[in-house]
Design a protein around this motif. Structure first.
Motif, PDB file in Angstrom:
ATOM      1  N   GLU A 186      43.665 148.133  74.643  1.00  0.00           N
ATOM      2  CA  GLU A 186      44.792 148.813  74.856  1.00  0.00           C
ATOM      3  C   GLU A 186      45.019 149.220  76.192  1.00  0.00           C
ATOM      4  O   GLU A 186      46.326 149.116  76.735  1.00  0.00           O
ATOM      5  CB  GLU A 186      44.913 149.813  73.922  1.00  0.00           C
ATOM      6  CG  GLU A 186      43.954 151.188  74.079  1.00  0.00           C
ATOM      7  CD  GLU A 186      44.337 152.315  73.015  1.00  0.00           C
ATOM      8  OE1 GLU A 186      45.467 152.538  73.090  1.00  0.00           O
ATOM      9  OE2 GLU A 186      43.458 152.913  72.843  1.00  0.00           O
ATOM     10  N   TYR A 219      56.339 138.921  71.370  1.00  0.00           N
ATOM     11  CA  TYR A 219      56.673 140.147  71.169  1.00  0.00           C
ATOM     12  C   TYR A 219      57.068 141.156  72.343  1.00  0.00           C
ATOM     13  O   TYR A 219      56.987 141.943  72.744  1.00  0.00           O
ATOM     14  CB  TYR A 219      55.444 140.896  70.524  1.00  0.00           C
ATOM     15  CG  TYR A 219      55.200 140.513  69.104  1.00  0.00           C
ATOM     16  CD1 TYR A 219      55.966 141.109  68.254  1.00  0.00           C
ATOM     17  CD2 TYR A 219      54.097 139.565  68.851  1.00  0.00           C
ATOM     18  CE1 TYR A 219      55.564 140.465  66.964  1.00  0.00           C
ATOM     19  CE2 TYR A 219      53.861 139.230  67.648  1.00  0.00           C
ATOM     20  CZ  TYR A 219      54.728 139.604  66.751  1.00  0.00           C
ATOM     21  OH  TYR A 219      54.477 139.239  65.569  1.00  0.00           O
ATOM     22  N   ASP A 245      49.638 149.704  73.483  1.00  0.00           N
ATOM     23  CA  ASP A 245      49.109 151.072  72.874  1.00  0.00           C
ATOM     24  C   ASP A 245      48.604 150.796  71.552  1.00  0.00           C
ATOM     25  O   ASP A 245      49.510 150.519  70.705  1.00  0.00           O
ATOM     26  CB  ASP A 245      50.412 152.175  73.177  1.00  0.00           C
ATOM     27  CG  ASP A 245      49.943 153.234  72.580  1.00  0.00           C
ATOM     28  OD1 ASP A 245      48.567 153.806  72.247  1.00  0.00           O
ATOM     29  OD2 ASP A 245      50.566 154.474  72.505  1.00  0.00           O
ATOM     30  N   ARG A 246      47.073 151.057  71.179  1.00  0.00           N
ATOM     31  CA  ARG A 246      46.754 150.780  70.080  1.00  0.00           C
ATOM     32  C   ARG A 246      47.418 151.949  68.929  1.00  0.00           C
ATOM     33  O   ARG A 246      47.422 151.703  67.701  1.00  0.00           O
ATOM     34  CB  ARG A 246      45.387 150.861  69.829  1.00  0.00           C
ATOM     35  CG  ARG A 246      44.754 150.504  68.570  1.00  0.00           C
ATOM     36  CD  ARG A 246      43.456 151.249  68.387  1.00  0.00           C
ATOM     37  NE  ARG A 246      43.625 152.431  68.349  1.00  0.00           N
ATOM     38  CZ  ARG A 246      44.043 153.027  67.291  1.00  0.00           C
ATOM     39  NH1 ARG A 246      44.394 152.725  66.168  1.00  0.00           N
ATOM     40  NH2 ARG A 246      44.164 154.512  67.299  1.00  0.00           N
ATOM     41  N   GLU A 247      47.649 153.272  69.514  1.00  0.00           N
ATOM     42  CA  GLU A 247      48.283 154.043  68.419  1.00  0.00           C
ATOM     43  C   GLU A 247      49.516 153.842  68.071  1.00  0.00           C
ATOM     44  O   GLU A 247      50.187 154.333  67.116  1.00  0.00           O
ATOM     45  CB  GLU A 247      48.042 155.400  69.218  1.00  0.00           C
ATOM     46  CG  GLU A 247      46.618 156.177  69.226  1.00  0.00           C
ATOM     47  CD  GLU A 247      45.896 155.178  70.214  1.00  0.00           C
ATOM     48  OE1 GLU A 247      44.592 155.262  70.192  1.00  0.00           O
ATOM     49  OE2 GLU A 247      46.336 154.915  71.351  1.00  0.00           O
ATOM     50  N   THR A 248      50.345 153.041  69.033  1.00  0.00           N
ATOM     51  CA  THR A 248      51.585 152.778  68.417  1.00  0.00           C
ATOM     52  C   THR A 248      51.810 151.452  67.546  1.00  0.00           C
ATOM     53  O   THR A 248      52.208 151.305  66.759  1.00  0.00           O
ATOM     54  CB  THR A 248      52.370 152.489  69.803  1.00  0.00           C
ATOM     55  OG1 THR A 248      52.569 153.449  70.595  1.00  0.00           O
ATOM     56  CG2 THR A 248      53.832 151.960  69.341  1.00  0.00           C
ATOM     57  N   ARG A 249      51.053 150.398  68.002  1.00  0.00           N
ATOM     58  CA  ARG A 249      50.641 149.145  67.257  1.00  0.00           C
ATOM     59  C   ARG A 249      49.335 148.617  67.564  1.00  0.00           C
ATOM     60  O   ARG A 249      48.875 148.325  68.760  1.00  0.00           O
ATOM     61  CB  ARG A 249      51.682 148.091  67.700  1.00  0.00           C
ATOM     62  CG  ARG A 249      51.818 146.663  66.767  1.00  0.00           C
ATOM     63  CD  ARG A 249      52.987 146.201  66.909  1.00  0.00           C
ATOM     64  NE  ARG A 249      52.981 144.828  66.002  1.00  0.00           N
ATOM     65  CZ  ARG A 249      54.155 144.124  65.631  1.00  0.00           C
ATOM     66  NH1 ARG A 249      55.167 144.453  66.279  1.00  0.00           N
ATOM     67  NH2 ARG A 249      54.003 143.072  64.922  1.00  0.00           N
ATOM     68  N   GLU A 250      48.720 148.340  66.517  1.00  0.00           N
ATOM     69  CA  GLU A 250      47.230 147.916  66.677  1.00  0.00           C
ATOM     70  C   GLU A 250      46.839 146.667  66.482  1.00  0.00           C
ATOM     71  O   GLU A 250      45.725 146.085  66.414  1.00  0.00           O
ATOM     72  CB  GLU A 250      46.065 148.791  65.704  1.00  0.00           C
ATOM     73  CG  GLU A 250      46.495 148.580  64.176  1.00  0.00           C
ATOM     74  CD  GLU A 250      45.709 149.365  63.293  1.00  0.00           C
ATOM     75  OE1 GLU A 250      44.764 150.250  63.674  1.00  0.00           O
ATOM     76  OE2 GLU A 250      45.490 149.012  62.182  1.00  0.00           O
ATOM     77  N   GLU A 251      47.953 145.794  66.025  1.00  0.00           N
ATOM     78  CA  GLU A 251      47.781 144.345  65.713  1.00  0.00           C
ATOM     79  C   GLU A 251      49.021 143.691  65.832  1.00  0.00           C
ATOM     80  O   GLU A 251      50.224 143.983  65.598  1.00  0.00           O
ATOM     81  CB  GLU A 251      47.252 144.150  64.341  1.00  0.00           C
ATOM     82  CG  GLU A 251      46.715 142.703  64.088  1.00  0.00           C
ATOM     83  CD  GLU A 251      46.155 142.604  62.573  1.00  0.00           C
ATOM     84  OE1 GLU A 251      44.958 142.332  62.637  1.00  0.00           O
ATOM     85  OE2 GLU A 251      47.024 142.483  61.648  1.00  0.00           O
ATOM     86  N   TYR A 252      49.020 142.241  66.437  1.00  0.00           N
ATOM     87  CA  TYR A 252      50.266 141.332  66.755  1.00  0.00           C
ATOM     88  C   TYR A 252      49.750 140.246  65.866  1.00  0.00           C
ATOM     89  O   TYR A 252      48.764 139.625  66.295  1.00  0.00           O
ATOM     90  CB  TYR A 252      50.615 141.208  67.952  1.00  0.00           C
ATOM     91  CG  TYR A 252      50.855 142.487  68.903  1.00  0.00           C
ATOM     92  CD1 TYR A 252      52.237 142.464  68.711  1.00  0.00           C
ATOM     93  CD2 TYR A 252      50.056 143.356  69.393  1.00  0.00           C
ATOM     94  CE1 TYR A 252      52.520 144.046  69.671  1.00  0.00           C
ATOM     95  CE2 TYR A 252      50.602 144.522  70.235  1.00  0.00           C
ATOM     96  CZ  TYR A 252      52.025 144.738  70.111  1.00  0.00           C
ATOM     97  OH  TYR A 252      52.206 145.574  71.016  1.00  0.00           O
ATOM     98  N   THR A 273      46.001 135.898  65.453  1.00  0.00           N
ATOM     99  CA  THR A 273      45.665 137.580  65.299  1.00  0.00           C
ATOM    100  C   THR A 273      45.448 137.961  66.653  1.00  0.00           C
ATOM    101  O   THR A 273      44.159 137.960  67.120  1.00  0.00           O
ATOM    102  CB  THR A 273      45.146 137.871  64.258  1.00  0.00           C
ATOM    103  OG1 THR A 273      45.776 137.153  63.119  1.00  0.00           O
ATOM    104  CG2 THR A 273      45.163 139.553  64.068  1.00  0.00           C
TER     105      THR A 273
END
Length: 917
Positions: A186, A219, A245-252, A273
């Protein structure tokens, strides 16, 4: 029948033999010289063409005469075009044997199947090859190589045909896996480049291969770039274009698309992924800064006071939180309230008495790795109670020690644990009782008694599910005062679980010729039981071969000896995992071991020395024999290629079938036998080989008629004196035959006669010697013509030649030109159809000669006794001498010209004396 010093002399015969040897020696070299003519032709075509598409015309491109071209001065045999072998290349092309036109066959050419799968190496075939070669116009060219033979002999050549297969865009890019996972930290800065380890593959080459990559949804924080290495491979790279930011989004999750450069372009896709990996960028935080708690002074030990809970947004070890008192918390408060450092639970650990302070300020820290502690304050106010709380008196049925009850797992339902008696010390309040906590337990009134409660189980306990339970028996009165009695129940383990293998079928592989005690695998089985009941030992099943070993403790499986795939390729046996419980429990797994092949066996010929008997004049490319060869290895290691080490200009061998063939017809009279060495090479790395000796013996066939060497001509003649005695040799017929055996056994016979008394001469059927059978009389003078048949004993049809033997019976040759004029006339000779017999000698003449001998002896005695008769005979002889020359001329003048149809060679010959024969 020839001039003096002719072929009948030893020097002349020697010259003839030298001439024959020279012709036999020079002939094969002329043949070999014709094979040196070779030509290369190059064509190209697209892959995937239908049948019948013209590739090229060999006759036109080689500038060979065809039926439509200029007519040659002399008639020429038609051209013939033949593939040297019907191997791999012959499946894809059709060669017109007459016109030399190459067309595509019904089998469609797939360039990727031919060349890309072989990695540019030669694909084995039956004399034809497919390869990638840089010798053509493009370094990625796929070449189909053919060998074409052009016949007849005057146009013979070996043509090397190279057909370049051009690529078309018939394959879409394809990712090797449907889902691609990529991890990005991140805190990755902008422009961070991450290689995508699974690029798309496209069997097509050049611009038809993969050219670009793109993302369906980026994205706003990702993009793609493509890098090309020296070998032309394109690798996509993911580039970070924004903050993560992993705390906002941890995967795309998006789709990566690969596109080639064909027209139209083809695409392939895979799911991409992108996981955002965590870093320790967050610290523990409490939701509140202060908690206010009220505690009654009559609370029992272990009473729950409060629970503090902090939150860390990170993951794993980055989110681990521990709780502790601040140094500002006084020791009495620490002793009164216990803080669990893992859960943040605060419980009453000491009894409240009159000296206990009423207000306690507990400052609690939430500690995270590398973080400043979070702080929360817990204010505990103790309310002193004057009345006495209810009492809970336990009486344990199950085993109990220091407040812990021990129960075995698998105890039946409704197993009693303890009785609890509930009392009110003031005896004026109603007391109720209930059970607080989770677990398969039940607290119920025990009738018919009042204030008696039974604690029992509601279902069997399972040690593997939960080992420890903590429950509370709570008693409270109508005034709201309560008391807790905490009970800890420890579940005791029983051997109720068998060991479990991680795999029921363990599939292994090992190369043959392994080192002794080679490691195969480490078996692993788990047992949910505890203690020695969960300790697992490993054993081989009864079906395991003795040379496999399994360590009882570690589970390491080894093989003590070298394995030989040719002896046994598959092993299958069982292994056991046994625990140490009583009684012990076990489970079984199956081990399969595949022995992988190594190239440790050379090709083996069925015989080291092959012999083939072939009749001469055997047609070109006919099957001489089959060379049987085997290789005990498997796969590529067992593939065998055969080649001729010597004599490859004459002989060729079919690798697929092992058939030995001769490129040309073989003539025993030029060479009667051939010794070849055949090499067999397998496909291993490194390759192994062996050789075998091939002896080819040519069997004679009767293809040569006898050749008459003497007399040299039908115009030759020989002077025979009338005084020649019966039985004397006159001349001979000498012939040779190039064949062998019975095909070269020659028999002589007289099949036609002409002359005053032609039966006076006889020929020996074996030697060809012509002898005088009877005495020549006065009326026997003149020209004798004998037609001699020289025949062999060949099979199935004997061959023969004829020669005319001319004998002139006279004292001398008075008119040589007259004799030669008679010889030029065709003799009228009746052919006697009589086969010569050489196995049985005719004996009637010898019998006649033997029968005359006594008569001659008797006449001699009588003549010696009779002087008168002798005198008379002398007078008679003298009178005859005076007339001898006149009678000889008279006989010559009355010779009848011969009117036969035998072809006589017009050559001048001189009379030869008998002594010269």
């Amino acid at each position: 029948m020839g001039s003096p010093g002719g072929c009948s002399s030893p020097s002349a015969r020697g010259s003839l033999q030298h001439l024959l040897l020279f012709l036999l020696f020079v002939g094969p070299f002329n043949c070999f010289a014709s094979y040196s003519r070779a030509t290369e032709l190059f064509y190209s075509l697209n892959e995937g063409l239908p049948a019948g598409v013209l590739i090229g015309s060999l006759a036109r491109d080689l500038r060979l005469p065809t039926a439509g071209g200029q007519r040659p001065a002399a008639p020429q045999p038609p051209l013939s075009f033949t593939l040297a072998s019907r191997g791999l290349g012959g499946q894809y092309v059709h060669l017109d044997n007459r016109s030399g036109e190459l067309h595509t066959s019904a089998l469609e050419i797939d360039r990727e199947a031919l060349c890309m799968e072989s990695g540019g190496s030669t694909v084995p075939g039956e004399g034809d090859t497919v390869s990638l070669s840089s010798s053509s116009s493009s370094p990625d060219s796929c070449l189909l190589l053919l060998d074409v033979l052009v016949l007849p002999q005057e146009y013979f050549r070996l043509v090397k045909v190279k057909i370049a297969i051009r690529d078309v865009n018939d394959n879409a890019p394809r990712f090797p896996v449907p889902h691609i996972h990529l991890s990005v930290p991140e805190n990755a800065p902008v422009n961070t480049r991450l290689a995508i380890e699974h690029p798309a593959l496209d069997p097509d080459v050049g611009t038809n291969g993969v050219q670009t990559y793109r993302l369906r949804d980026n994205y706003g924080v990702f993009t793609l770039d493509v890098e090309e290495n020296e070998s032309g491979e394109r690798t996509p790279y993911l580039i970070v274009m924004g903050a993560l930011d992993r705390e906002t989004r941890e995967e795309y999750v998006t789709v990566i698309i690969a596109e080639d450069g064909g027209t139209p372009p083809l695409v392939g896709s895979a799911t991409l992924t992108i996981g955002i990996s965590d870093i320790n960028d967050n610290c523990p935080q409490f939701s509140d800064t202060q908690l206010n708690i009220t505690l009654y002074g009559n609370s029992s030990l272990g009473t729950h006071v409060a629970t503090v809970h902090a939150v860390d947004l990170d993951l794993g070890s980055n989110a681990q939180i521990t709780y502790s008192y601040s140094q500002k918390v006084p020791q009495p408060s620490r002793d009164l309230f216990h803080l669990d450092e893992s859960t943040g639970v605060i419980t009453l650990s000491s009894k409240v008495d009159g000296n206990t302070p009423r207000l306690h300020r507990l400052i609690i820290l939430g500690n995270g790795p590398g973080c400043i502690p979070a702080v929360i304050t817990v204010l505990v106010t103790i309310i002193k109670v004057m009345m006495r709380p209810p009492e809970v008196v336990p009486r344990f049925i199950a085993n109990e020690m220091e407040g812990v009850v021990y129960l075995k797992e698998l105890e039946p339902i409704n197993t009693p644990i303890a009785f609890f008696t509930i009392k009110d010390p003031d005896e004026k309040y109603k007391v109720n009782c209930y059970l607080d906590g989770d677990g398969p337990f039940r607290l119920s009134p025990y009738k018919p008694y009042n204030n008696e409660y039974l604690l029992e189980t509601t279902k069997p306990l399972d040690y593997e599910t939960q080992q420890l339970y903590e429950i509370s028996v709570v008693a409270w009165n109508s005034e709201g005062f309560n008391v807790n009695k905490v009970i800890k129940i420890q579940v005791l383990d029983d051997n109720d679980n068998s060991p479990i293998f991680s795999q029921q079928l363990i599939e292994l592989s090992i190369e043959e010729n392994n080192v002794p005690n080679a490691f195969l695998t480490k078996l692993h089985a788990t047992d949910a039981d505890s203690g020695e009941r969960g300790e697992v030992s490993y054993f081989l099943g009864p079906d395991a071969p003795s040379y496999f070993s399994l360590d009882k403790t570690t589970g390491v499986l080894t093989v003590a000896t070298q394995l030989d795939r040719e002896e046994k390729e598959k092993y299958r046996y069982t292994v056991k995992a046994v625990d140490s419980g009583f009684p012990p429990r076990e489970s079984i797994a199956t081990v399969t071991i595949t022995v992988l092949d190594k190239n440790d066996n050379s090709p083996r010929f069925i015989n080291k020395d092959f012999s083939f008997f072939v009749p001469e004049n055997f047609p070109g490319f006919g099957e001489i024999g089959v060379i049987s060869v085997t290789d005990a290895d498997a796969g590529q290691n067992g593939w065998v290629a055969l080649s001729v080490l010597n004599g490859s200009d004459i002989f060729v061998i079919d690798t697929g079938k092992g058939v030995l063939r001769a490129k040309v017809s073989l003539d025993r009279e030029q060479q009667s036998s051939y010794v070849l060495w055949i090499e067999a090479v397998d496909g291993g790395d490194p390759a192994l080989s062996s050789t075998a000796k091939i002896t080819i013996l040519l069997l004679d066939i009767n293809d040569n008629p006898p050749l008459v060497l003497f007399p040299q001509s039908n115009m030759s003649y020989l002077l025979v004196l009338p005084s020649t005695l019966p039985g004397s040799p006159i001349t001979e017929v000498y012939a040779v035959d190039k064949d062998t055996g019975m095909n070269a056994v020659i028999a002589y016979s007289i099949i036609g006669r002409r002359g005053p008394r032609p039966e006076s001469f006889r020929i020996d059927p074996k030697t060809g010697n012509i002898t005088l059978e009877e005495s020549l009389m006065q009326n026997d003078y003149g020209l004798y013509r004998l037609l001699v048949k020289v025949s062999d004993h060949g099979y199935p049809e004997p061959l023969h030649s004829t020669v005319m033997v001319n004998l002139f019976v006279n004292d001398t040759v008075s008119n040589e030109s007259y004799i030669e004029s008679l010889l030029r006339k065709e003799p009228d000779i009746n052919i006697e159809e009589k086969q010569p017999q050489i196995s049985v000698e005719p004996t009637h003449k010898k019998m006649e000669s033997a029968s005359c001998m006594p008569t001659l002896v008797a006449l001699s005695i009588i003549s010696l006794g009779s002087i008168t008769l002798v005198t008379g005979m002398g007078i008679y002889i003298c009178l005859r001498k005076g007339k001898k020359h006149h009678r000889a001329d008279e006989n010559l003048e009355v010779q009848i010209p011969l009117n036969g149809r035998i072809n006589l060679h017009m050559l001048e010959k001189k009379p030869v004396e008998i002594s010269n024969i």
